[in-house]
Design a protein around this motif. Structure first.
Motif, PDB file in Angstrom:
ATOM      1  N   VAL A 119       0.831  -1.211   0.000  1.00  0.00           N
ATOM      2  CA  VAL A 119       0.000   0.000   0.000  1.00  0.00           C
ATOM      3  C   VAL A 119       0.863   1.257   0.000  1.00  0.00           C
ATOM      4  O   VAL A 119       0.563   2.255   0.663  1.00  0.00           O
ATOM      5  CB  VAL A 119      -0.957   0.007   1.213  1.00  0.00           C
ATOM      6  N   VAL A 121       2.930   4.751  -0.996  1.00  0.00           N
ATOM      7  CA  VAL A 121       2.348   6.079  -1.218  1.00  0.00           C
ATOM      8  C   VAL A 121       2.190   6.467  -2.685  1.00  0.00           C
ATOM      9  O   VAL A 121       1.508   7.442  -2.996  1.00  0.00           O
ATOM     10  CB  VAL A 121       3.154   7.177  -0.492  1.00  0.00           C
ATOM     11  N   GLY A 123       0.475   4.972  -4.763  1.00  0.00           N
ATOM     12  CA  GLY A 123      -0.899   4.649  -5.182  1.00  0.00           C
ATOM     13  C   GLY A 123      -1.803   4.743  -3.967  1.00  0.00           C
ATOM     14  O   GLY A 123      -2.273   3.730  -3.447  1.00  0.00           O
ATOM     15  N   LEU A 124      -2.071   5.961  -3.530  1.00  0.00           N
ATOM     16  CA  LEU A 124      -2.749   6.224  -2.257  1.00  0.00           C
ATOM     17  C   LEU A 124      -4.062   5.485  -2.062  1.00  0.00           C
ATOM     18  O   LEU A 124      -4.423   5.121  -0.940  1.00  0.00           O
ATOM     19  CB  LEU A 124      -3.043   7.718  -2.142  1.00  0.00           C
ATOM     20  N   HIS A 125      -4.796   5.264  -3.185  1.00  0.00           N
ATOM     21  CA  HIS A 125      -6.110   4.623  -3.052  1.00  0.00           C
ATOM     22  C   HIS A 125      -6.006   3.256  -2.384  1.00  0.00           C
ATOM     23  O   HIS A 125      -6.912   2.818  -1.703  1.00  0.00           O
ATOM     24  CB  HIS A 125      -6.769   4.501  -4.418  1.00  0.00           C
ATOM     25  N   ARG A 126      -4.862   2.566  -2.598  1.00  0.00           N
ATOM     26  CA  ARG A 126      -4.683   1.257  -1.976  1.00  0.00           C
ATOM     27  C   ARG A 126      -4.672   1.377  -0.457  1.00  0.00           C
ATOM     28  O   ARG A 126      -5.206   0.526   0.261  1.00  0.00           O
ATOM     29  CB  ARG A 126      -3.345   0.632  -2.448  1.00  0.00           C
ATOM     30  N   LEU A 127      -4.070   2.448   0.035  1.00  0.00           N
ATOM     31  CA  LEU A 127      -4.044   2.681   1.479  1.00  0.00           C
ATOM     32  C   LEU A 127      -5.428   3.090   1.976  1.00  0.00           C
ATOM     33  O   LEU A 127      -5.909   2.605   3.008  1.00  0.00           O
ATOM     34  CB  LEU A 127      -3.019   3.781   1.805  1.00  0.00           C
ATOM     35  N   ASP A 129      -8.283   2.397   0.803  1.00  0.00           N
ATOM     36  CA  ASP A 129      -9.137   1.190   0.839  1.00  0.00           C
ATOM     37  C   ASP A 129      -9.060   0.465   2.176  1.00  0.00           C
ATOM     38  O   ASP A 129     -10.019  -0.193   2.598  1.00  0.00           O
ATOM     39  CB  ASP A 129      -8.670   0.175  -0.217  1.00  0.00           C
ATOM     40  N   LYS A 130      -7.894   0.495   2.792  1.00  0.00           N
ATOM     41  CA  LYS A 130      -7.653  -0.314   3.986  1.00  0.00           C
ATOM     42  C   LYS A 130      -7.660   0.520   5.266  1.00  0.00           C
ATOM     43  O   LYS A 130      -7.334   0.000   6.340  1.00  0.00           O
ATOM     44  CB  LYS A 130      -6.268  -0.983   3.868  1.00  0.00           C
TER      45      LYS A 130
ATOM     46  N   ARG C   4      -0.304  -6.717  -4.302  1.00  0.00           N
ATOM     47  CA  ARG C   4      -1.552  -6.010  -4.658  1.00  0.00           C
ATOM     48  C   ARG C   4      -1.219  -5.050  -5.792  1.00  0.00           C
ATOM     49  O   ARG C   4      -0.767  -3.941  -5.542  1.00  0.00           O
ATOM     50  CB  ARG C   4      -2.048  -5.212  -3.456  1.00  0.00           C
ATOM     51  N   ARG C  12      -4.486   6.867 -13.697  1.00  0.00           N
ATOM     52  CA  ARG C  12      -4.108   7.988 -12.864  1.00  0.00           C
ATOM     53  C   ARG C  12      -2.859   8.719 -13.369  1.00  0.00           C
ATOM     54  O   ARG C  12      -2.816   9.940 -13.426  1.00  0.00           O
ATOM     55  CB  ARG C  12      -3.814   7.455 -11.459  1.00  0.00           C
TER      56      ARG C  12
END
Ligand SMILES: Nc1ncnc2c1ncn2[C@@H]1O[C@H](COP(=O)(O)O)[C@@H](O)[C@H]1O
Ligand SMILES: Nc1ncnc2c1ncn2[C@@H]1O[C@H](COP(=O)(O)O)[C@@H](O)[C@H]1O
Ligand SMILES: Nc1ncnc2c1ncn2[C@@H]1O[C@H](COP(=O)(O)O)[C@@H](O)[C@H]1O
Ligand SMILES: Nc1ncnc2c1ncn2[C@@H]1O[C@H](COP(=O)(O)O)[C@@H](O)[C@H]1O
Ligand SMILES: [Mg+2]
Ligand SMILES: [Mg+2]
Ligand SMILES: [Mg+2]
Ligand SMILES: [Mg+2]
Ligand SMILES: [Mg+2]
Ligand SMILES: [Mg+2]
Ligand SMILES: [Mg+2]
Ligand SMILES: [Mg+2]
Lengths: 221, 221, 221, 221, 221, 221, 221, 221
Positions: A119, A121, A123-127, A129-130, C4, C12
């Motif tokens: 996760v 930084v 690709g912030l959306h991955r973080l 999400d969690k 992931r 993006r």
């Protein structure tokens, strides 16, 4: 013998001496493991080779060897764990061995852990999400190499202590983990403290101590 | 004279020599400024003191002294700027002098700039609020001290080149900007290149060159 | 799975996640490659071993393994490239692997590249011979080890952005590329920004982003 | 305004943004202080000068300026503190300003602190005299300069988390606190995590977060 | 020959030249050993491989090869040792090779040594158990890696000179022994002087010189 | 007296001891100057303040104080200089004080010097314009800060020894001259040797020794 | 081809391009060697492996491979050497490979060399024994590892230029030659200039240039 | 009070706590001095300002303030000193303050000292002139800045322990004393141990401990 074990340690600090496999022979690890098993309810070895894993589990079949974490863990009986859980968050897949060493250590101390991986930084959306899973933890271990920015970002989103582990993942001007280490020490977010480069064990231990202290049903060792 | 000006430079690289005020006397700066005004359409001085600002604007009333950016800028006529704009994003308020040096430099080269300030990674929503403004820029300058994590986060959210400027803001293990510099060089996000610590001028210049090249109506100097 | 993937990334930032081969197993690289091929029009892997090269090209015959650049590149269809070209200039023959990694990356992003090799500053006439080819590029990548002086010299002769890549080529007080890195960060020429030591990928990516932005016929991904 | 305050922070992380006085003007500090007072129940400023102390307390008589800690603290009403206490242990008298910054920060977050001073490792009996007071704390902050050995010794005697703060106290090969920082990061004792050199604020904040979490009567902000 | 032996050295400094095995061939070590045996009463070789050990003891059966210390020691006749003894104290089992190199060197110079092992600062009682033995020594060698805190603690408990040897034991931010070296140089305790990282030989030699000087019955070589 | 002058030095190394003004009082400099004047034909002081300059020239009117070079030079009689000349080439105007210290030192040793200033690598034509003057020198001193690239470029164009002097000119990642120093030590051109950062004296001395040796009419002191 | 040889170099700087073997394949070295033999009167390769030595001498029987110096040298005809000689002085036997690389390089340029070995500062009489031989040289190369003190001592005894070569010989806090490098750069003796760590070639070349210039019978290439 | 004095120290380590003046106020120094005078037979303060010197000697007329050493020394009665003497050897005049701090400290511990000054390695005859005086000492303190070569040379000429003190004297690549420190740690001579940069006190203390131990008439405190 070649080593004076600190058998008194469990009394003093709440957890027995942990075997550091690096630079020891397989025989030494087996011998120390045996002596600790005789004296304690839980025994942990870190930085072990596959050969050490095989040798110890041959002798103590209930011991568990974790190849990726490079650990061997033996427990007398499955004590119930402390309340709540520790989140182990890691930036990239290469940081996993360090993250798993942290998780196994925290588990050895009687804590539940949840691993949230890959996760970083970029690709912030991955973080994002969690983030709920992370926010609900009592303590958060964040493992990252390269620029080591993840602890700052996580810490800015939660109200729990973050234990940051820089890894040596990267190349060139990462200088063996120095870039991530300095990044974490200079975090602009509050509530971040840092352990040595690649020291998953140290982070798991510190998080374990904190979570144990947060458990109202816990009365001391 | 004490300096051999590179008057040929504007021909060669598209912009005249820029005066670096540090370590020069007020008289030297005025003298060089004068000589450059005679030979060029635009003159820029950086790292100037207030005294230099007063002395130069006294002689060239159309020159503009910017106290926070520590710059003096003189232009013969207000040439229309290149298409699009350069976003100058900065993490904390202490990074502003460097950010403004970058902005003035890019403007001197005929570019529009937009300043987005105090959007450090410890409070991500501040950045998210401004992300559209940043995304629409042609080039993005990101200025940050301490762990220098902002360029990684920004670069993961846009498809434009990011020019990262580490600043010496911070203390202790920031080692005069080294932590931010290493963080930016080791960015896990792609599309980030880095200039020297506190070198707002260098970032503004590089961004200016890029934006100029992106202007389809521009035919070369 | 162990990773992931950031499949949303192409949306993006305009280019899908790139596989970093270092520290991964051959199986992991093949598996990730496959998953990316299913989701994107172009897939790039860097820092791959020969064995990875063989395994991936066996499965995806249209993928191209470049031994010197240590890359594997797969493209769905040969999209026409962006206008203009990127010059990749390198100081010595030992810098070639890094230079080629930069070139392959820029090509993967739809750019034409021209490689100009072995033009180090100790024999300036070699650079002067090629200066026209370099000047006509839209962006210039300069790769050099040892004292890393080439970007300063090139940048003083052109009006285009220079992306400088320090390499670890050298010995003794080069400290694994530190000498070239510091040299480039302290360039006395304007229009130079720097990526990590040996980071050909990062330079190719940054140059690719810039050249794409300079293409007036390009409308965004 | 010159600063975009992160007013949302208290919601997100449980404590409002803290004013970092270094590099700000007296006017800026007063202005930000005022704005934070309007929005929050507690306001803390660190690294403030005496002049800032006078200006802020003149406007907010209930604010408390601490000269040695270089802090200003304002609280709406004296909320009862969390259960237990945080021990702040420091090696030498020169480490006191950092230790007090830590203590004030932890207090601002609603924690009781106990300061144990001048118990460096060169005279172990001084530490042994105080060990019971230290052992009974929920969290222990250890502040030390020079070789930074105190956290290792303390951590080997307690079963509570230790937050270690290296200080720049010393000379020569202490390299501005680097010796203490490296010492603490390489602690042979478990249960030590580290903050930046001289960062009393960071240690107090982290300890405060932990102690708050350990308070069974605490239900979240 | 390839080496100009300093045969005059024993006269000048009281002990013959010592063979440093690193980087020499087995043949070279045997040849130099032979030449020194011809000229002196005692011959010492350090940093030798097992093969060197075998080759030299084959030729000089009275020479003693110590595998853990990596030394070969030959003495003409067993001269009585100087009065008193040198304590060699070491923090962890991984520091033993360095500690034993120190002990063998001191013995070669005619001193008695006592080895006290595995008494690191994370379990102080282990050190306290042995403190009388340490206090009664004339000189104390303290060997430690990681944070290198042991010399400070020992030195604060005794009135004898401490020779501190940092080891490269540890990982990450120990930077090959730098953390222990800086820790020892910045010791807050008086009466500590330091030798190079892993330089057991140097510590044994210095302690040997001191103890020899303390022997009132000794009249000079 | 506070200093034991090495009056024998001129015999041994061909030039009397040089006074290093830094950290000395005005009185000490005057006193040492006087003593050296009594014993030698030439006296040189470096790193002197204006006050030292005034005090010494008041007492020795034939001594020459050079403000920019921060030197005082006294010669008994104007001995004819050695054949040929030493070129002192410098990159930027800020490097001038170091360049002049070099020139004065070489002159003190009986050499002619020619100063070529502001010919940094960002504007190569400036260097090319002067290359004949440089090529005809017997020895070439090259003074540069920032990336320190000039010695490599010069050395690639001449067949004479280059003595390179890194300066501390620059900021940020120049780390007080480290960038220029490393650049010069790692020069890809042959025939470059390096002196300490800002050590114009050392370069002038080395060049002076070489040129003296090249003078066929010179018969030794 | 993979390399653009700088065939023009001999004209420009007086000596043809030298092959740096490190990182090249045996085939590449043979091929470049061949091409240089065709164009020049002397060809030198450094840092070559034994395999390269065999391959080149098989093809060019008159080429001389020096195993210890790791060089291959080929000369068209045995040109008489320049007047006088270059002393190559080295501290310990482990410094010999670097010293011999220096000697071979100087010889390749037409100079006589004399090697004085194992005269480190720990046994000054060894140096004093040889001082006349050293004093009579035109130029002196001094090679030393560890603390790198030898150039200071030599330079204080002679009136000739000293070219100092730090080596990586040593361990621990020698940091790969950094200790010797810094020692030499900070020499308290005048007339010392320094090349890169382990750079015997660079020292031999610089000394060769100087000695050539000192030869009154030499008229230029 | 602000400081918990370690009054028990004299018992434990044979000498009372020493006041470190740096960073303390004049009042604090006077107050601590007073308290120590009440409890001990000897009181030493180091790194004191002139103002501290005046204030303490006003109150304790028998205390001696040494301006160059920056020390204040008070002794109850003039106890006879230990047998033999300690030589304090220093390289240059700028190293004197550190050398005198060492001498005063050793004297405070009841030792005779002899100061040998300005005998740096660039003029060996100055050292040779004094070698007998140095050889007859029981312990030798060697103080040097720049390349720090003097301890190696001295140690190679004597059979006594050398305590080496690196100083921060020098500039540029001396990096605040790092060059001298590394030089001394890497000494090729045996019998050298090292204290912190500029730590005259530490060297005087260590030498004092050793000489006291060498005194056969001494029976312990
Ligand atoms: N703020 C700045 N930081 C770095 N370089 C600068 C800056 N301002 C000007 N320069 C460069 O400094 C050169 C002038 O240096 P000088 O000849 O010493 O005045 C200009 O040509 C610019 O390339
Ligand atoms: N003493 C301190 N050391 C480090 N960080 C601090 C300190 N005091 C406040 N901060 C941080 O600095 C932030 C404010 O920075 P700024 O926006 O530049 O005023 C706060 O939110 C804190 O996280
Ligand atoms: N383990 C060691 N560490 C450091 N120096 C050593 C060691 N063993 C021997 N020496 C020194 O190395 C010198 C021999 O070096 P060399 O002439 O290179 O063989 C001896 O005179 C000793 O002073
Ligand atoms: N500018 C300079 N930089 C470095 N060394 C110098 C300089 N000027 C003089 N020296 C050296 O300093 C020595 C005198 O040092 P001191 O005895 O401390 O006055 C002289 O013999 C020179 O070798
Ligand atoms: Mg990933
Ligand atoms: Mg802010
Ligand atoms: Mg080439
Ligand atoms: Mg104290
Ligand atoms: Mg142990
Ligand atoms: Mg200029
Ligand atoms: Mg030897
Ligand atoms: Mg002197």
């Amino acid at each position: 013998g070649f080593a004076r074990l600190d058998l008194h340690r469990a009394k003093r600090v709440g957890f027995p001496e942990v075997i550091y496999g690096e630079g020891k022979t397989v025989e030494q690890v087996v011998m120390i493991f045996e002596r600790l098993v005789t004296n304690h309810n839980v025994v942990l070895a870190t930085r072990v080779t596959e050969e050490m894993g095989r040798a110890v589990t041959a002798k103590f079949p209930s011991a568990e060897y974790n190849k990726r974490a490079r650990t061997i863990l033996w427990k007398k009986n499955s004590k119930p764990v402390h309340q709540g859980y520790i989140a182990v968050v890691c930036a990239g897949t290469s940081d996993l061995p360090v993250a798993e060493e942290a998780a196994v250590t925290a588990q050895a101390m009687g804590n539940e852990t949840k691993l949230i991986c890959d996760v970083g930084v970029a690709g912030l959306h991955r973080l994002i999400d969690k983030i709920d899973l992370i926010r609900k933890a009592n303590v958060i271990i964040v493992v990252a190499g390269m620029e080591g920015a993840l602890p700052s970002v996580v810490s800015g989103l939660v109200d729990k202590p973050v234990i940051a582990v820089p890894t040596s993942v990267g190349y060139g001007a990462n200088f063996g983990g120095l870039s991530a280490l300095l990044g974490m020490l200079n975090s602009c977010a509050s509530g971040v403290s840092v352990v040595n480069i690649d020291n998953g064990f140290g982070a798991g231990y510190q998080a374990g101590l904190i979570n144990k202290g947060m458990d109202p049903s816990y009365k001391g060792e």
